[in-house]
Scaffold this motif. Sequence first.
Motif, PDB file in Angstrom:
ATOM      1  N   SER A  97      14.530   2.425   3.053  1.00 56.75           N
ATOM      2  CA  SER A  97      15.195   2.196   1.787  1.00 56.75           C
ATOM      3  C   SER A  97      16.670   1.904   2.050  1.00 56.75           C
ATOM      4  O   SER A  97      17.092   1.746   3.192  1.00 56.75           O
ATOM      5  CB  SER A  97      15.025   3.429   0.898  1.00 56.75           C
ATOM      6  OG  SER A  97      15.473   3.182  -0.411  1.00 56.75           O
ATOM      7  N   GLY A 165       8.367   0.931  -1.717  1.00 57.25           N
ATOM      8  CA  GLY A 165       9.775   0.803  -1.384  1.00 57.25           C
ATOM      9  C   GLY A 165      10.666   0.371  -2.520  1.00 57.25           C
ATOM     10  O   GLY A 165      11.886   0.533  -2.450  1.00 57.25           O
ATOM     11  N   CYS A 166      10.093  -0.190  -3.588  1.00 58.00           N
ATOM     12  CA  CYS A 166      10.912  -0.526  -4.758  1.00 58.00           C
ATOM     13  C   CYS A 166      10.123  -0.345  -6.045  1.00 58.00           C
ATOM     14  O   CYS A 166      10.415   0.536  -6.836  1.00 58.00           O
ATOM     15  CB  CYS A 166      11.464  -1.946  -4.672  1.00 58.00           C
ATOM     16  SG  CYS A 166      12.540  -2.357  -6.086  1.00 58.00           S
ATOM     17  N   TYR A 315      11.091   7.347  -3.234  1.00 56.17           N
ATOM     18  CA  TYR A 315      10.299   6.592  -2.262  1.00 56.17           C
ATOM     19  C   TYR A 315       9.247   7.500  -1.625  1.00 56.17           C
ATOM     20  O   TYR A 315       8.057   7.153  -1.556  1.00 56.17           O
ATOM     21  CB  TYR A 315      11.259   6.027  -1.210  1.00 56.17           C
ATOM     22  CG  TYR A 315      10.712   5.021  -0.238  1.00 56.17           C
ATOM     23  CD1 TYR A 315       9.416   4.536  -0.308  1.00 56.17           C
ATOM     24  CD2 TYR A 315      11.528   4.528   0.775  1.00 56.17           C
ATOM     25  CE1 TYR A 315       8.943   3.605   0.600  1.00 56.17           C
ATOM     26  CE2 TYR A 315      11.066   3.592   1.681  1.00 56.17           C
ATOM     27  CZ  TYR A 315       9.775   3.137   1.594  1.00 56.17           C
ATOM     28  OH  TYR A 315       9.323   2.210   2.490  1.00 56.17           O
TER      29      TYR A 315
END
Length: 383
Positions: A97, A165-166, A315
């Motif tokens: 991240s 991750g997002c 995350y």
Amino acid sequence: MTLPSTTRAAVLVEHGAPLELAELPLPAPEPGAVVVRIRCASLCGTDIEIWSGKMTFPGMLPMVLGHEMVGEVVAVGDGARDALGRALEIGDRIGWSESTCGECYGCVVLREPVHCSRRGYGFLQRSDAPPYATAGLADYAYVTPGAAKLTLPEVVKDTWASMAGCAAKTVLRAFERAGRIRPGATVAIQGSGALGVFATAVARIAGAGRVITIGAPASRLALARRFGADEVVDIADGDVVDRVLALTGGRGADTVFDFAGAPSVGPEAIGMAATRGTVVVVGSTGPAGDPFPLSAIMGKELTVVGSLNGDIADYARAIDFFAAFADRFDWDGLFSAPVGLAEASEKIAAMDRLAEVKAVIDPRLDAPPGPAASAPTPEGPRA
């Protein structure tokens, strides 16, 4: 293997133009850093907005897009560890991240890394300055010392871990910011992209009694039904608020999540929210939206909450979520079939015209021959 000195990357040199394949320098890792070979990069709405120029700032180009990715460690700097203190080794499968400083007001006083004043996004690194390639659309990526790294469990597939991750961490943070979803409550999801469809599933898992997903086109709304939507509302069919109110007997939704960001989202969210409901603003990253009266918030006694992206804690929770609910929904249904790096431009254009929900790039599929860039084995990526 011998660490290559360069990496192939798909470089954005002009907004709206095809990405250009180029060879970029690949530095050896400094202390705390690692170099990874990219196994999977999933494209996010932010990548599309940057590509199109909807999201831009002076001096950002050229750059390598991609901030949802998974890689295999191929070189380790002294003392490199993941966010939980585990020493990283060659062959480890990791995600990572944004970097944070650990020293500013956001990090120290608020204890919220998402509000770090020096937060470093790898996909905003210029590709003509060191360390060059820190994002997903490349054969190899340089993962900086400050980047929050996670060693990934085997049960979480590459694509799922990449999305964590997002997109996934953003949705899960928004649900945490919203507070408790009362069992049996009505939840409205504004937006039917990857975040909206994933949020539909999360609302169902969280105990919502009724989930209404609002968006377009019809193919995405059909996907939302597969992921738990009881009702869908196509934004092309007229007044969204009236239809949500009709579906709820005039009461509205207890919690409304904005994952769309269109100018009309604000007044629509306030209009469709039930009395004493909660509105969570997540997707409105662009210019100011359409106005709405503050008296509507007061009169309904609404709670309005903002939620920004996510940090390493979100995350890690997203990875835990996929591990815990691996069999709950067909998560693979969110992703298109993977393609090589040379087809990344096609996939970005497809997502821009809403033809795909979540495109996947696996640079190994068209990597140049040689031991340093071997293709995935026939049985596919490690799960």
